[in-house]
Design a protein around this motif. Structure first.
Motif: not given
Length: 335
Positions: A195-199, A156-160
């Motif tokens: 990276k600023g993407n919506v997940v 899972m992508p790392s959260k901002a």
């Protein structure tokens, strides 16, 4: 100091006995391990022999099969074809006219046979048959030999630290209602990565995270992707009440747009993250009594997808424009 000779002798024998037992256990464990390694080695040889014995011309035919059979949308960029669903996935025609791919976000590359094996979880033989439409007459028990690739571990992508960019993109650019966005946040169905993407988070039947659909937030550079290791037969899901109907969409953005245009109760809305028949097969098997509604795009690729998979037997809601987000944006702007 007085020593008990019998006790010392007993202790020595006990130590020797214990060492022997441990050596025997180690020996048998090693034997078991070697036995399993030999078994898998033989299985590997068997599979390789089966593949080599397959008609080479059929394998070459599979490698030359046009990417249109993949049920994915592509946009030509020079010598490459970029997937519209997965923006880091590129195909091109390589040596001998064989299609090859490079999927940066999944760290995967190879020929079109390998792509079908990984993307659709098929064996080598199944992939060749899928691409050529011909029966290879090669019989391999997939369940026994476990030739299918093991599911990669979910990454899972790392959260901002915040979701400002994701919220602004969905609300200002895509015209999704603020209440809808807040619902996703509260239900932990959405977040912004570093990276600023919506997940958009995929949930399993036990509500655990099993994957994610990614959408870029830069209008100047389009990005769509799937988190590595995601369960491919599942997708982003939003449920309301008791599931009496299942609506299938090509993207999470289209799904959310649909909910802002139409009222939906006692239903499940699912994004396939592209055009993936496996997602439809999976959920229709889980919710056997539910009515199926196809909500794919209004274009040739979606029409072909429905036709070749016999999904025209299901009800279909066609967007007025290309997709439901375009419908939503034009509706909001006209009000």
């Amino acid at each position: 100091m007085h020593f008990n000779i019998k006790a010392i002798v007993f202790l020595i024998f006990f130590i020797i006995f214990t060492i022997k037992v441990h050596v025997l256990l180690l020996f048998f464990n090693v034997k078991i391990i070697l036995k399993h390694l030999l078994l898998w080695y033989n299985i590997g040889i068997l599979i390789k022999k089966k593949e080599v014995n397959m008609d080479k011309s059929l394998i070459d035919k599979a490698k030359r099969t046009d990417i249109s059979v993949l049920n994915l949308k592509f946009k030509k960029e020079g010598n490459y074809y970029r997937s519209e669903e997965h923006s880091s996935l590129l195909f091109k025609i390589g040596k001998n006219g064989f299609w090859v791919y490079d999927w940066n976000s999944q760290q995967s590359k190879g020929d079109i046979i390998k792509f079908v094996m990984e993307y659709y979880s098929k064996s080598f033989v199944e992939a060749v048959e899928f691409l050529t439409g011909e029966n290879t007459n090669v019989s391999i028990n997939i369940e026994t030999l476990t030739h299918k690739q093991e599911q990669k571990q979910l990454q899972m992508p790392s959260k901002a630290n915040n979701m400002h960019r994701a919220i602004a993109y969905l609300n200002k650019t895509r015209k999704i209602k603020q209440a809808t966005i807040q619902y996703l946040i509260d239900k932990k169905l959405m977040y912004q990565d570093v990276k600023g993407n919506v997940v958009f988070v995929w949930k399993g039947l036990d509500n655990s995270d099993i994957g994610a659909e990614l959408n870029g937030t830069l209008t100047s550079r389009r990005f769509k992707g799937i988190a590595p290791g995601s369960a491919w037969s599942y997708g982003f899901k939003v449920a309301s009440g008791t599931p009496q109907r299942i609506y299938f969409f090509e993207s999470a953005i289209d799904l959310l747009s649909f909910t802002n245009i139409y009222k939906c109760s006692n239903c499940i809305l699912i994004s396939m993250g592209g055009l993936k028949k496996e997602v439809i097969f999976n959920y229709t098997n889980i919710y056997k009594d539910a009515e199926i509604v196809m909500c794919v795009d209004n274009d040739a690729a979606a029409d072909e997808f429905i036709k070749i998979n016999n999904f025209d037997k299901y009800k279909r809601i066609v967007p007025v424009n290309k997709d439901f987000n375009e419908d939503l944006q034009k509706k909001v702007c006209s009000n």
